[in-house]
Design an enzyme around this catalytic site. Structure first.
Site, PDB file in Angstrom:
ATOM      1  CG  ASP A   3      -1.797   1.242   1.317  1.00 50.90           C
ATOM      2  OD1 ASP A   3      -2.381   1.617   0.283  1.00 50.90           O
ATOM      3  OD2 ASP A   3      -1.887   1.860   2.400  1.00 50.90           O
ATOM      4  CB  CYS A  67      -3.106   0.588  -2.518  1.00 50.01           C
ATOM      5  SG  CYS A  67      -3.125   2.325  -2.976  1.00 50.01           S
ATOM      6  CG  ASN A  68      -9.484   1.101  -2.704  1.00 50.15           C
ATOM      7  OD1 ASN A  68     -10.506   0.575  -3.092  1.00 50.15           O
ATOM      8  ND2 ASN A  68      -9.036   0.941  -1.471  1.00 50.15           N
ATOM      9  CB  CYS A 178      -9.306   5.064   0.547  1.00 47.29           C
ATOM     10  SG  CYS A 178      -7.627   5.427   1.124  1.00 47.29           S
ATOM     11  CB  THR A 179      -6.736   0.121   2.281  1.00 51.21           C
ATOM     12  OG1 THR A 179      -5.599   0.811   1.745  1.00 51.21           O
ATOM     13  CG2 THR A 179      -7.263  -0.871   1.260  1.00 51.21           C
ATOM     14  CG  HIS A 180      -4.783   5.263   4.348  1.00 49.23           C
ATOM     15  ND1 HIS A 180      -4.291   4.694   3.201  1.00 49.23           N
ATOM     16  CD2 HIS A 180      -3.711   5.719   5.040  1.00 49.23           C
ATOM     17  CE1 HIS A 180      -2.972   4.810   3.191  1.00 49.23           C
ATOM     18  NE2 HIS A 180      -2.594   5.427   4.293  1.00 49.23           N
TER      19      HIS A 180
END
Ligand code: DGL
Length: 259
Positions: A3, A67-68, A178-180
């Site tokens: 990511d 990660c998108n 979004c992976t965040h």
């Protein structure tokens, strides 16, 4: 898996829980984050470097693009060029989103790169579900997470402003594209209200990885673990250990540099 920074740890947590026997190598490209505002060609190049490093230097049997933004920019290229299977976060997320809605009005939020790529419009269309998708980019969210700020007034004020259009769209399910963003879920949920189900792609991606490894006969035999976990960062490895340990849990107690 890789990511731009800490976000993929949401997917790492789900993978470690689901596949405890598997070894895991995680690279957080914190030295070059954020990916969201960067041109797709630049993100594609980073994804290429990271994925090949996992294959060549660590001998991985599969790559998870956690990660998108990197998925939206470079998934097709990675799938074409890598000698191992590649698992992404966008398709599992889209599948989970259309399953979560009752009204058929759904939303997705992500980085500028992800939302402007149209990758979610395509992925939701591929599910064939009769839904109406609204989307919004949330520049600034990733930076808060990378600084370790996941709650508080500053995040709330930004969330209220960025989520206003999607709040007004009358959706009942919102994908954190979004992976965040799962690290900001409390604030996002406060702003969206209890009638909106938040959907994270982390668990879905872990299940997709499990299914693919099983189908290809690549899973380690049960009981051959526990898997070893390595965490690398292209930025400040001490910060990666401190914040990463807080976000992921005890497995992240040591960080190595990714040059
Ligand atoms: N976690 C990345 C994603 O899912 C964040 C990208 C960024 O660095 O802006 O898109």
């Amino acid at each position: 898996m890789f990511d731009s920074g800490f976000g993929g740890l949401t997917v790492a947590r789900a993978l470690i829980d689901l596949l405890p026997d598997e070894d895991l190598v995680y690279i957080g490209d914190t030295g070059r984050y954020p990916y969201g505002p960067k041109p797709a060609s630049e993100v594609r190049e980073y994804a290429h470097e990271l994925a090949w490093s996992l294959v060549d230097e660590f001998g991985v049997k599969a790559v998870v693009v956690a990660c998108n933004t990197a998925t939206a920019a470079g998934l097709d290229d990675l799938r074409a060029e890598l000698p191992v299977p590649v698992i992404d976060v966008i398709e599992p997320g889209a599948n989970a989103l259309v399953r979560a809605t009752e009204t058929g009005r759904v939303g997705v939020i992500g980085t500028v790169g992800t939302i402007s790529s149209g990758a979610y419009i395509d992925a939701v269309a591929r599910t064939g579900a009769p839904v109406h998708l609204s989307s919004a980019a949330c520049p600034g969210f990733v930076e808060f997470v990378e600084r370790g700020v996941t709650v508080g007034d500053e995040v709330l004020v930004l969330a209220e402003r960025l989520l206003a259009p999607i709040s007004e769209a009358g959706i009942d399910a919102l994908l954190l594209g979004c992976t965040h963003y799962p690290f900001l879920a409390r604030t996002i949920s406060d702003v969206m209200g209890p009638q909106v189900t938040l959907v994270s792609s982390a668990d879905e991606t872990a299940f997709a990885a499990w299914a693919l490894l099983a189908e290809l006969g690549l899973l380690r035999a049960k009981g051959s673990g526990p898997g070893r976990h390595r965490f690398l960062s292209s930025g400040d490895i001490e910060w990666f250990r401190i914040l990463g340990g807080r976000l992921l849990g005890p497995e992240l107690d040591h960080t190595e540099p990714w040059p």
